[in-house]
Design an enzyme around this catalytic site. Sequence first.
Site, mmCIF file in Angstrom:
data_model
loop_
_atom_site.group_PDB
_atom_site.id
_atom_site.type_symbol
_atom_site.label_atom_id
_atom_site.label_comp_id
_atom_site.label_asym_id
_atom_site.label_seq_id
_atom_site.Cartn_x
_atom_site.Cartn_y
_atom_site.Cartn_z
ATOM 1 N N GLU A 39 0.807 -1.214 0.000
ATOM 2 C CA GLU A 39 0.000 0.000 0.000
ATOM 3 C C GLU A 39 0.844 1.269 0.000
ATOM 4 O O GLU A 39 1.941 1.297 0.549
ATOM 5 C CB GLU A 39 -0.879 0.034 1.256
ATOM 6 N N CYS B 100 3.253 8.110 1.656
ATOM 7 C CA CYS B 100 3.824 7.058 2.498
ATOM 8 C C CYS B 100 3.996 5.809 1.629
ATOM 9 O O CYS B 100 3.050 5.358 0.994
ATOM 10 C CB CYS B 100 2.859 6.786 3.660
ATOM 11 N N CYS C 138 7.178 -8.091 6.421
ATOM 12 C CA CYS C 138 8.378 -7.628 7.126
ATOM 13 C C CYS C 138 8.897 -8.759 8.005
ATOM 14 O O CYS C 138 8.122 -9.495 8.616
ATOM 15 C CB CYS C 138 8.060 -6.403 7.983
ATOM 16 N N CYS D 163 7.979 -7.154 14.903
ATOM 17 C CA CYS D 163 7.671 -6.311 16.064
ATOM 18 C C CYS D 163 6.314 -6.734 16.639
ATOM 19 O O CYS D 163 5.361 -6.994 15.911
ATOM 20 C CB CYS D 163 7.666 -4.836 15.684
ATOM 21 N N CYS E 72 2.951 -4.847 15.594
ATOM 22 C CA CYS E 72 2.779 -4.455 14.183
ATOM 23 C C CYS E 72 2.178 -5.607 13.390
ATOM 24 O O CYS E 72 2.722 -6.710 13.386
ATOM 25 C CB CYS E 72 4.127 -4.061 13.597
ATOM 26 N N CYS F 18 -0.472 3.196 9.455
ATOM 27 C CA CYS F 18 0.950 3.073 9.176
ATOM 28 C C CYS F 18 1.565 1.989 10.058
ATOM 29 O O CYS F 18 1.394 1.994 11.273
ATOM 30 C CB CYS F 18 1.617 4.410 9.465
HETATM 31 N N1 SAH Z 1 9.791 -0.705 9.473
HETATM 32 C C1 SAH Z 1 9.922 0.665 9.705
HETATM 33 C C2 SAH Z 1 8.933 1.527 8.924
HETATM 34 C C3 SAH Z 1 7.530 1.016 8.793
HETATM 35 S S1 SAH Z 1 6.584 0.974 10.234
HETATM 36 C C4 SAH Z 1 9.867 0.984 11.170
HETATM 37 O O1 SAH Z 1 9.532 0.109 11.957
HETATM 38 O O2 SAH Z 1 10.202 2.105 11.543
HETATM 39 C C5 SAH Z 1 6.151 2.694 10.447
HETATM 40 C C6 SAH Z 1 5.805 3.070 11.872
HETATM 41 O O3 SAH Z 1 4.547 2.499 12.292
HETATM 42 C C7 SAH Z 1 6.838 2.582 12.866
HETATM 43 O O4 SAH Z 1 7.200 3.587 13.771
HETATM 44 C C8 SAH Z 1 6.104 1.488 13.583
HETATM 45 O O5 SAH Z 1 6.625 1.271 14.855
HETATM 46 C C9 SAH Z 1 4.691 1.994 13.608
HETATM 47 N N2 SAH Z 1 3.694 0.957 13.883
HETATM 48 C C10 SAH Z 1 3.754 -0.340 13.570
HETATM 49 N N3 SAH Z 1 2.656 -0.995 13.999
HETATM 50 C C11 SAH Z 1 1.885 -0.086 14.608
HETATM 51 C C12 SAH Z 1 0.600 -0.141 15.248
HETATM 52 N N4 SAH Z 1 -0.077 -1.266 15.338
HETATM 53 N N5 SAH Z 1 0.110 0.999 15.756
HETATM 54 C C13 SAH Z 1 0.784 2.157 15.640
HETATM 55 N N6 SAH Z 1 1.970 2.284 15.033
HETATM 56 C C14 SAH Z 1 2.522 1.168 14.528
HETATM 57 FE FE1 SF4 Z 2 8.609 -4.294 10.357
HETATM 58 FE FE2 SF4 Z 2 6.389 -3.445 11.495
HETATM 59 FE FE3 SF4 Z 2 8.631 -3.680 12.939
HETATM 60 FE FE4 SF4 Z 2 8.446 -1.739 11.081
HETATM 61 S S1 SF4 Z 2 7.200 -1.927 12.942
HETATM 62 S S2 SF4 Z 2 10.177 -3.123 11.446
HETATM 63 S S3 SF4 Z 2 7.182 -2.775 9.519
HETATM 64 S S4 SF4 Z 2 7.496 -5.358 11.974
#
Ligand code: SAH
Ligand code: SF4
Length: 382
Positions: A91, A104, A111, A115, A118, A344
Amino acid sequence: MTVNLLDFDLEGLAGFCERLGEKRYRAVQLFRWIHQKGASDFDAMSDLAKTLREKLKTAAQVSGLKVLSEHISTDGTIKWLFDVGAGNAVESVFIPEEDRGTLCISSQAGCAMGCRFCSTGHQGFSRNLSTGEIIAQLWFAEHFLRRHLKRDERVISNVVMMGMGEPLQNYAELLPALRTMLDDHGYGLSRRRVTVSTAGIVPKMDLLAQDCPVALAVSLHAPSDELRDRLVPLNKKYPLVELLAACERYLAFAPRDFITFEYCMLEGVNDRPEQARELVDLVQRQSGKSGWCKFNLIPFNPFAGSGLNRSSAQRTMAFARILTDAGIVTTIRKTRGDDIDAACGQLAGDVMDRTRVGERIARQRTVMLTSVTSLDRAAQET
Ligand code: SAH
Ligand code: SF4
């Protein structure tokens, strides 16, 4: 097999022109046709010699991504789901504001970082996007928007690598895409207006500083290794002391004089006042002062099976206050509606059943990434 010219930055395209037996400077013309005018038909590139056009027709193509769905919200936010083959989709989201337009972009299908909070991470890793697939998101969006808004001049002024995936884990493909964004013959974006967001791949942060220093956002999410190990598994490889040292090194090259830390607010996990104080200590220990970073607190966007909850607004504000009182500029990212399950960092990912995802995407109110611009605005208030 023909070559996709979206895979090249200007230097790469010059090399390709040479291989076709053409002068390198031809690449500038070609690059401008593709990225500035949005052209994909070589016959339309009227100032290119006919012989070159014929060579290009047999050796190359300008191949964008197929749009699986598009949703335009009432506030002008637009979200596209792009097909990247084999049942995968990524997306991009465009967020218009009075003084800027932010896109964005995704860097991977899925990924591998896993995390805890996420949903992209929960889906797992499918594959890296190619340079062409990364830049195709901007190429498509910019030229679609010019047509849609009937504008001749640039519409997208800011790019944030905050869609699906960990951009620094796809460094080799990311780099030419970033260069194309910055190139005056490409999109001509300012380094300060292109942001890479990373979970903290330390060696790649150092490389980026050397190769293409753009604005940097680091996903921190915890004040201690003990907690961060659990939320961001990558921390076991690059613990906080190494991550913060890398941030400080990056600053020597960065186009801005601060790093933005993203911090996802998780109820009862990382949102206690003493954890905010720990963060202040962490930041001050690193450089003896606090002005070298800013915090962007992101209300957690829940998804099925996460087992986590969003911190209340009150708790988030109290947390922000502690950071602000210590002299750290802190913003709270706006979240518009709890019904959205594609914010995001939560983007759609693998699409095995495109119809259902397409319907879901169309149902969602596509306003969630307005939040990204508040990060960017914060980042610009130097
Ligand atoms: N992988 C990179 C960029 C993509 S994620 C990173 O982790 O920075 C973009 C942002 O969205 C990151 O700061 C991530 O921590 C945040 N994010 C991921 N899952 C989320 C969620 N469920 N709620 C709010 N923010 C989230
Ligand atoms: Fe990957 Fe989501 Fe962690 Fe960003 S926040 S590094 S997209 S798993």
